[in-house]
Design a protein around this motif. Structure first.
Motif, PDB file in Angstrom:
ATOM      1  N   ASN A  42       0.842  -1.197   0.000  1.00 59.83           N
ATOM      2  CA  ASN A  42       0.000   0.000   0.000  1.00 59.83           C
ATOM      3  C   ASN A  42       0.872   1.239   0.000  1.00 59.83           C
ATOM      4  O   ASN A  42       1.778   1.363   0.821  1.00 59.83           O
ATOM      5  CB  ASN A  42      -0.917   0.012   1.226  1.00 59.83           C
ATOM      6  N   ILE A  43       0.581   2.138  -0.907  1.00 56.58           N
ATOM      7  CA  ILE A  43       1.385   3.350  -1.025  1.00 56.58           C
ATOM      8  C   ILE A  43       1.278   4.188   0.247  1.00 56.58           C
ATOM      9  O   ILE A  43       0.229   4.233   0.881  1.00 56.58           O
ATOM     10  CB  ILE A  43       0.972   4.149  -2.280  1.00 56.58           C
ATOM     11  N   ASP A  44       2.371   4.805   0.626  1.00 53.17           N
ATOM     12  CA  ASP A  44       2.407   5.667   1.804  1.00 53.17           C
ATOM     13  C   ASP A  44       1.680   6.968   1.459  1.00 53.17           C
ATOM     14  O   ASP A  44       2.210   7.828   0.755  1.00 53.17           O
ATOM     15  CB  ASP A  44       3.855   5.935   2.203  1.00 53.17           C
ATOM     16  N   GLN A  45       0.454   7.102   1.907  1.00 51.72           N
ATOM     17  CA  GLN A  45      -0.398   8.240   1.551  1.00 51.72           C
ATOM     18  C   GLN A  45       0.160   9.579   2.033  1.00 51.72           C
ATOM     19  O   GLN A  45       0.043  10.577   1.329  1.00 51.72           O
ATOM     20  CB  GLN A  45      -1.824   8.043   2.083  1.00 51.72           C
ATOM     21  N   ILE A  46       0.754   9.610   3.196  1.00 52.59           N
ATOM     22  CA  ILE A  46       1.307  10.866   3.712  1.00 52.59           C
ATOM     23  C   ILE A  46       2.440  11.342   2.813  1.00 52.59           C
ATOM     24  O   ILE A  46       2.490  12.505   2.414  1.00 52.59           O
ATOM     25  CB  ILE A  46       1.787  10.706   5.176  1.00 52.59           C
ATOM     26  N   ARG A  47       3.339  10.441   2.452  1.00 47.69           N
ATOM     27  CA  ARG A  47       4.453  10.818   1.581  1.00 47.69           C
ATOM     28  C   ARG A  47       3.952  11.162   0.180  1.00 47.69           C
ATOM     29  O   ARG A  47       4.480  12.067  -0.467  1.00 47.69           O
ATOM     30  CB  ARG A  47       5.496   9.695   1.526  1.00 47.69           C
ATOM     31  N   LEU A  48       2.933  10.456  -0.291  1.00 42.87           N
ATOM     32  CA  LEU A  48       2.364  10.756  -1.608  1.00 42.87           C
ATOM     33  C   LEU A  48       1.812  12.177  -1.636  1.00 42.87           C
ATOM     34  O   LEU A  48       2.111  12.956  -2.550  1.00 42.87           O
ATOM     35  CB  LEU A  48       1.265   9.748  -1.960  1.00 42.87           C
ATOM     36  N   LEU A  49       1.017  12.532  -0.642  1.00 38.33           N
ATOM     37  CA  LEU A  49       0.440  13.873  -0.600  1.00 38.33           C
ATOM     38  C   LEU A  49       1.517  14.941  -0.461  1.00 38.33           C
ATOM     39  O   LEU A  49       1.422  16.016  -1.065  1.00 38.33           O
ATOM     40  CB  LEU A  49      -0.583  13.980   0.528  1.00 38.33           C
ATOM     41  N   GLU A  50       2.560  14.637   0.302  1.00 37.05           N
ATOM     42  CA  GLU A  50       3.678  15.574   0.451  1.00 37.05           C
ATOM     43  C   GLU A  50       4.374  15.796  -0.895  1.00 37.05           C
ATOM     44  O   GLU A  50       4.665  16.925  -1.275  1.00 37.05           O
ATOM     45  CB  GLU A  50       4.657  15.025   1.479  1.00 37.05           C
TER      46      GLU A  50
END
Length: 108
Positions: A42-50
């Protein structure tokens, strides 16, 4: 065409200038992330949004991002388990753009 290849989300911070210059040049630009940046598929959503937030400030559109790790389910530290799939993706990607890709940026 400029292609930026990174292992993880937020690895782009080291070459913001080059990314911004690529966007300004109006050359077709792609930013590819090879892993999910997490230890799971699962993609790291926090890092993706950053990353998305930072890249948008440089003029990058989300359609220029390729989340390869998400597409191929490549967790961080597990690329060895998916090396054939990753290789096949890049082989196909570059064969389709053999006359277009003039610069590839990546980290060592």
């Amino acid at each position: 065409m400029h292609i930026f290849i990174f292992s993880h989300l937020d690895d782009e911070f080291g070459i913001f200038y080059q990314i911004e210059e690529s966007i300004k040049s109006k050359k077709e630009t792609y930013i590819i992330y090879v892993t999910t940046s997490s230890t799971t598929e699962n993609i790291d959503q926090i890092r993706l949004l950053e990353s998305i937030k930072s890249l948008k400030k440089l003029g990058v559109n989300e359609n220029q991002l390729i989340l390869l790790g998400n597409e191929l389910n490549v967790p961080d530290l597990k690329i060895i388990d998916k090396v054939q799939e990753v290789y096949a993706y890049f082989k196909n990607f570059f064969e389709k753009r053999v006359n277009e890709a003039d610069t590839v940026f990546t980290h060592c």
